[in-house]
Write a protein that holds these residues in place. Structure first.
Motif, PDB file in Angstrom:
ATOM      1  N   ALA A 108      45.899  50.438  33.902  1.00 12.78           N
ATOM      2  CA  ALA A 108      46.219  51.260  35.072  1.00 12.78           C
ATOM      3  C   ALA A 108      44.806  52.206  35.451  1.00 12.78           C
ATOM      4  O   ALA A 108      44.504  52.463  36.591  1.00 12.78           O
ATOM      5  CB  ALA A 108      47.330  52.172  34.998  1.00 12.78           C
ATOM      6  N   ALA A 109      44.228  52.403  34.316  1.00  9.75           N
ATOM      7  CA  ALA A 109      42.976  53.293  34.614  1.00  9.75           C
ATOM      8  C   ALA A 109      41.891  52.440  34.979  1.00  9.75           C
ATOM      9  O   ALA A 109      40.830  53.013  35.234  1.00  9.75           O
ATOM     10  CB  ALA A 109      42.670  54.160  33.255  1.00  9.75           C
ATOM     11  N   GLY A 110      42.021  51.278  34.986  1.00 10.28           N
ATOM     12  CA  GLY A 110      40.745  50.264  35.617  1.00 10.28           C
ATOM     13  C   GLY A 110      40.154  49.703  34.221  1.00 10.28           C
ATOM     14  O   GLY A 110      39.178  48.814  34.347  1.00 10.28           O
ATOM     15  N   VAL A 111      40.530  49.874  32.807  1.00  7.69           N
ATOM     16  CA  VAL A 111      40.044  49.183  31.829  1.00  7.69           C
ATOM     17  C   VAL A 111      40.536  47.673  31.868  1.00  7.69           C
ATOM     18  O   VAL A 111      41.839  47.468  32.073  1.00  7.69           O
ATOM     19  CB  VAL A 111      40.729  49.782  30.337  1.00  7.69           C
ATOM     20  CG1 VAL A 111      39.967  48.883  29.389  1.00  7.69           C
ATOM     21  CG2 VAL A 111      40.145  51.310  30.360  1.00  7.69           C
ATOM     22  N   ALA A 112      39.578  46.674  31.585  1.00 10.17           N
ATOM     23  CA  ALA A 112      40.040  45.508  31.687  1.00 10.17           C
ATOM     24  C   ALA A 112      40.436  44.811  30.295  1.00 10.17           C
ATOM     25  O   ALA A 112      39.450  44.909  29.397  1.00 10.17           O
ATOM     26  CB  ALA A 112      38.686  44.624  32.062  1.00 10.17           C
ATOM     27  N   VAL A 113      41.467  45.009  30.156  1.00  7.34           N
ATOM     28  CA  VAL A 113      42.234  44.515  28.711  1.00  7.34           C
ATOM     29  C   VAL A 113      42.524  43.082  28.600  1.00  7.34           C
ATOM     30  O   VAL A 113      43.124  42.485  29.218  1.00  7.34           O
ATOM     31  CB  VAL A 113      43.392  45.577  28.456  1.00  7.34           C
ATOM     32  CG1 VAL A 113      43.939  45.165  26.865  1.00  7.34           C
ATOM     33  CG2 VAL A 113      43.099  46.834  28.647  1.00  7.34           C
ATOM     34  N   GLN A 114      41.963  42.464  27.479  1.00 11.77           N
ATOM     35  CA  GLN A 114      42.122  41.101  27.181  1.00 11.77           C
ATOM     36  C   GLN A 114      42.552  40.946  25.802  1.00 11.77           C
ATOM     37  O   GLN A 114      42.163  41.410  24.802  1.00 11.77           O
ATOM     38  CB  GLN A 114      40.675  40.245  27.361  1.00 11.77           C
ATOM     39  CG  GLN A 114      39.912  40.658  28.745  1.00 11.77           C
ATOM     40  CD  GLN A 114      38.743  39.776  28.750  1.00 11.77           C
ATOM     41  OE1 GLN A 114      38.673  39.003  29.578  1.00 11.77           O
ATOM     42  NE2 GLN A 114      37.842  40.076  27.850  1.00 11.77           N
ATOM     43  N   MET A 115      43.452  40.158  25.571  1.00 18.01           N
ATOM     44  CA  MET A 115      44.272  39.643  24.382  1.00 18.01           C
ATOM     45  C   MET A 115      43.803  38.148  24.269  1.00 18.01           C
ATOM     46  O   MET A 115      44.155  37.264  24.787  1.00 18.01           O
ATOM     47  CB  MET A 115      45.756  39.845  24.580  1.00 18.01           C
ATOM     48  CG  MET A 115      46.528  39.576  23.158  1.00 18.01           C
ATOM     49  SD  MET A 115      46.245  41.396  22.134  1.00 18.01           S
ATOM     50  CE  MET A 115      46.764  42.444  23.354  1.00 18.01           C
ATOM     51  N   PHE A 116      43.238  37.986  22.718  1.00 18.12           N
ATOM     52  CA  PHE A 116      42.855  36.640  22.270  1.00 18.12           C
ATOM     53  C   PHE A 116      43.941  35.980  21.605  1.00 18.12           C
ATOM     54  O   PHE A 116      44.775  36.562  20.658  1.00 18.12           O
ATOM     55  CB  PHE A 116      41.992  36.896  21.256  1.00 18.12           C
ATOM     56  CG  PHE A 116      41.233  35.800  20.917  1.00 18.12           C
ATOM     57  CD1 PHE A 116      40.415  34.869  21.471  1.00 18.12           C
ATOM     58  CD2 PHE A 116      41.572  35.106  19.726  1.00 18.12           C
ATOM     59  CE1 PHE A 116      39.960  33.647  20.826  1.00 18.12           C
ATOM     60  CE2 PHE A 116      41.230  34.002  19.135  1.00 18.12           C
ATOM     61  CZ  PHE A 116      40.350  33.139  19.766  1.00 18.12           C
ATOM     62  N   ASP A 117      44.642  35.053  22.211  1.00 18.41           N
ATOM     63  CA  ASP A 117      45.696  34.134  21.528  1.00 18.41           C
ATOM     64  C   ASP A 117      46.828  34.977  21.476  1.00 18.41           C
ATOM     65  O   ASP A 117      47.286  35.144  20.454  1.00 18.41           O
ATOM     66  CB  ASP A 117      45.036  33.537  20.375  1.00 18.41           C
ATOM     67  CG  ASP A 117      46.175  32.339  19.927  1.00 18.41           C
ATOM     68  OD1 ASP A 117      46.757  31.675  20.903  1.00 18.41           O
ATOM     69  OD2 ASP A 117      46.127  31.757  18.518  1.00 18.41           O
ATOM     70  N   PRO A 118      47.331  35.767  22.361  1.00 17.86           N
ATOM     71  CA  PRO A 118      48.692  36.587  22.142  1.00 17.86           C
ATOM     72  C   PRO A 118      49.819  35.339  22.109  1.00 17.86           C
ATOM     73  O   PRO A 118      49.679  34.236  22.574  1.00 17.86           O
ATOM     74  CB  PRO A 118      48.876  37.128  23.651  1.00 17.86           C
ATOM     75  CG  PRO A 118      47.899  36.411  24.434  1.00 17.86           C
ATOM     76  CD  PRO A 118      46.856  35.720  23.852  1.00 17.86           C
ATOM     77  N   ARG A 409      42.551  31.402  23.586  1.00 18.99           N
ATOM     78  CA  ARG A 409      41.582  31.998  24.904  1.00 18.99           C
ATOM     79  C   ARG A 409      41.927  33.402  25.147  1.00 18.99           C
ATOM     80  O   ARG A 409      42.978  33.989  24.567  1.00 18.99           O
ATOM     81  CB  ARG A 409      42.008  31.098  26.165  1.00 18.99           C
ATOM     82  CG  ARG A 409      41.627  29.922  26.151  1.00 18.99           C
ATOM     83  CD  ARG A 409      39.874  29.650  26.032  1.00 18.99           C
ATOM     84  NE  ARG A 409      39.838  28.101  26.321  1.00 18.99           N
ATOM     85  CZ  ARG A 409      39.575  27.305  25.542  1.00 18.99           C
ATOM     86  NH1 ARG A 409      39.378  27.745  24.041  1.00 18.99           N
ATOM     87  NH2 ARG A 409      38.951  26.179  25.481  1.00 18.99           N
ATOM     88  N   LEU A 410      41.035  34.073  25.483  1.00 21.40           N
ATOM     89  CA  LEU A 410      41.212  35.515  26.104  1.00 21.40           C
ATOM     90  C   LEU A 410      41.791  35.337  27.149  1.00 21.40           C
ATOM     91  O   LEU A 410      41.753  34.817  28.188  1.00 21.40           O
ATOM     92  CB  LEU A 410      39.883  36.173  26.241  1.00 21.40           C
ATOM     93  CG  LEU A 410      39.248  36.794  24.912  1.00 21.40           C
ATOM     94  CD1 LEU A 410      37.721  37.223  25.573  1.00 21.40           C
ATOM     95  CD2 LEU A 410      39.777  37.980  24.530  1.00 21.40           C
ATOM     96  N   LYS A 411      43.038  36.264  27.406  1.00 17.74           N
ATOM     97  CA  LYS A 411      43.935  36.370  28.510  1.00 17.74           C
ATOM     98  C   LYS A 411      44.097  37.771  29.097  1.00 17.74           C
ATOM     99  O   LYS A 411      44.281  38.742  28.130  1.00 17.74           O
ATOM    100  CB  LYS A 411      45.272  35.811  28.235  1.00 17.74           C
ATOM    101  CG  LYS A 411      45.335  34.082  27.929  1.00 17.74           C
ATOM    102  CD  LYS A 411      46.537  33.777  27.438  1.00 17.74           C
ATOM    103  CE  LYS A 411      46.530  32.132  26.958  1.00 17.74           C
ATOM    104  NZ  LYS A 411      47.772  31.794  26.653  1.00 17.74           N
TER     105      LYS A 411
END
Length: 420
Positions: A108-118, A409-411
């Protein structure tokens, strides 16, 4: 993750070409600072993040919602709100317990959060165990970089208690930061303009100069594409050239035969070889597996210490009085055959000596040294268990190939908000 990697064309035989390739990619003129444990690491990283003006790239295997994680959380949100481009890449297994609210506030603050193989839990158990994003890299404004084995969790601080981890990282300032920045940017899935400066250098490295007081740094990494054994080869190459001393401190030690043989051969030709292993392991099987190798190494003069004060989590080594490495890679089948890892190689006499003094103090004051001639009790039972553990661990990467194939993959967090 698929990353386009440039290779050096050569007509030399494969073995010679591989050895030749290890002499390229070095950057001179760097300041390298050793950071031991969270007490040294977190203040340096958090200060750099608070001073960020343009960009933060952060990769980590573990981020917990504890006092360290919450401090990082606040810093990243504040940076994003003041206009800094913040990209955070987390591993789906190591960070699988983070709450949606914790991640949602970052997004919500604008950080691009990515999760690898969730992956969602199956019967309450996480099943995405293999092929993890195990790197720990932070790059700020393409000017300062951090890399090592320390996660963003309170168990890297001494006040955590007996289970606090002993670990290492480095802070890098200088030309090598451009390589780390380009690598982290590419791994995050961001579009990267190919730069001549990031190509593997087509010249021999400059001779290290004590007058300049600078260090040569080279980024090496392991992926599941073209760079499957780069880190292992770097260890083998350095040990094959060792003349006086070699010290390896590694939490999870069960290397392939080629690296094991190179350690033994160095000791045979008179190099003082010391291994620092876990004496109080967080994974009992890892200690048992490592001990299966002790007799093979001890009989040829390798000195083995077990660190007993608290769990060892370090992944560092040094050879002679100049070469060192710090990073995320253990010397076990997971790190050497499956995980995404990154280390830096360092040629710097002052840094090498500092790391040696820290490890020597660790060995003398907080370790027990394994006797050369051990007479284990219940030897038949140990022999049987050891045989099974050795072969299961040795062939572990091949065994995992029988599992259903997947390409992690990063998602983006937004697409996985209900699965995390």
């Amino acid at each position: 993750m698929n990353v386009a990697v440039e290779h050096i064309s050569t007509d030399q035989p494969p073995d010679q070409a591989k050895a030749r390739d290890l002499d390229y990619g070095w950057q001179s003129g760097n300041q390298v600072q050793l950071l031991e444990n969270g007490e040294a690491y977190f203040p340096e990283v958090f200060t750099a993040l608070r001073e960020a003006r343009r960009e933060i790239l952060l990769e980590t295997f573990i981020l917990f919602e504890d006092k360290v994680g919450h401090e990082l959380h606040g810093i990243l949100i504040e940076a994003a709100r003041r206009g800094v481009n913040v990209v955070v890449s987390l591993d789906g297994f190591g960070c699988g317990e983070l709450s949606p609210s914790f991640l949602g506030e970052l997004a919500a603050a604008g950080v691009a959060v990515q999760m690898f193989d969730p992956a969602p839990k199956t019967l309450g158990i996480r099943t995405n165990w293999f092929r993890r994003l195990h790197r720990k890299i932070v790059v700020v404004d393409a000017e300062v970089a951090f890399i090592g084995g320390i996660n963003f969790s309170a168990d890297h601080l001494g006040d955590y208690g007996p289970e606090a981890k002993q670990d290492y990282a480095v802070k890098v300032i200088g030309p090598a930061v451009a390589d780390l920045h380009h690598f982290a940017l590419a791994q995050s899935g961001r579009q990267v303009r190919t730069r001549r400066g990031w190509r593997r250098r087509q010249q021999r490295p400059q001779i290290w100069s004590t007058d300049k007081g600078d260090g040569q740094v080279r980024l090496i990494y392991r992926d599941n594409a073209q760079h499957r054994d780069d880190i292992e080869e770097a260890y083998i190459h350095a040990l094959s050239k060792a003349q006086t001393r070699a010290v390896i401190a590694n939490a999870y030690f069960f290397p392939g035969y080629r690296l094991l043989r190179e350690i033994r051969n160095a000791a045979r030709r008179g190099v003082h070889v010391q291994l620092i292993m876990q004496g109080q392991p967080d994974v009992l099987l890892a200690k048992l597996a490592a001990r299966m190798l002790y007799d093979y190494l001890l009989k040829d003069g390798v000195v083995i210490h077990e660190y007993c004060q608290r769990p060892l989590h370090g992944k560092v080594a040094l050879v002679d009085d100049e070469w060192s490495t710090v990073g995320s890679s253990n010397l076990d089948p997971l790190s050497l055959s499956l995980n995404l890892e990154a280390n830096v190689l360092i040629r710097d006499r002052a840094f090498n000596q500092q790391l040696y003094e820290r490890l020597e103090a660790l060995a003398k004051n907080h370790c027990q040294t394994m006797p050369k001639k051990r007479k284990p009790r219940l030897w038949l039972w140990r022999l049987t268990v050891g045989f099974l553990v050795f072969h299961v661990m040795r062939h572990f990467p091949a065994l995992t190939g029988w599992l259903p194939a997947h390409k992690p993959r990063l998602k983006p967090f937004e697409a996985q908000r209900h699965d995390v």
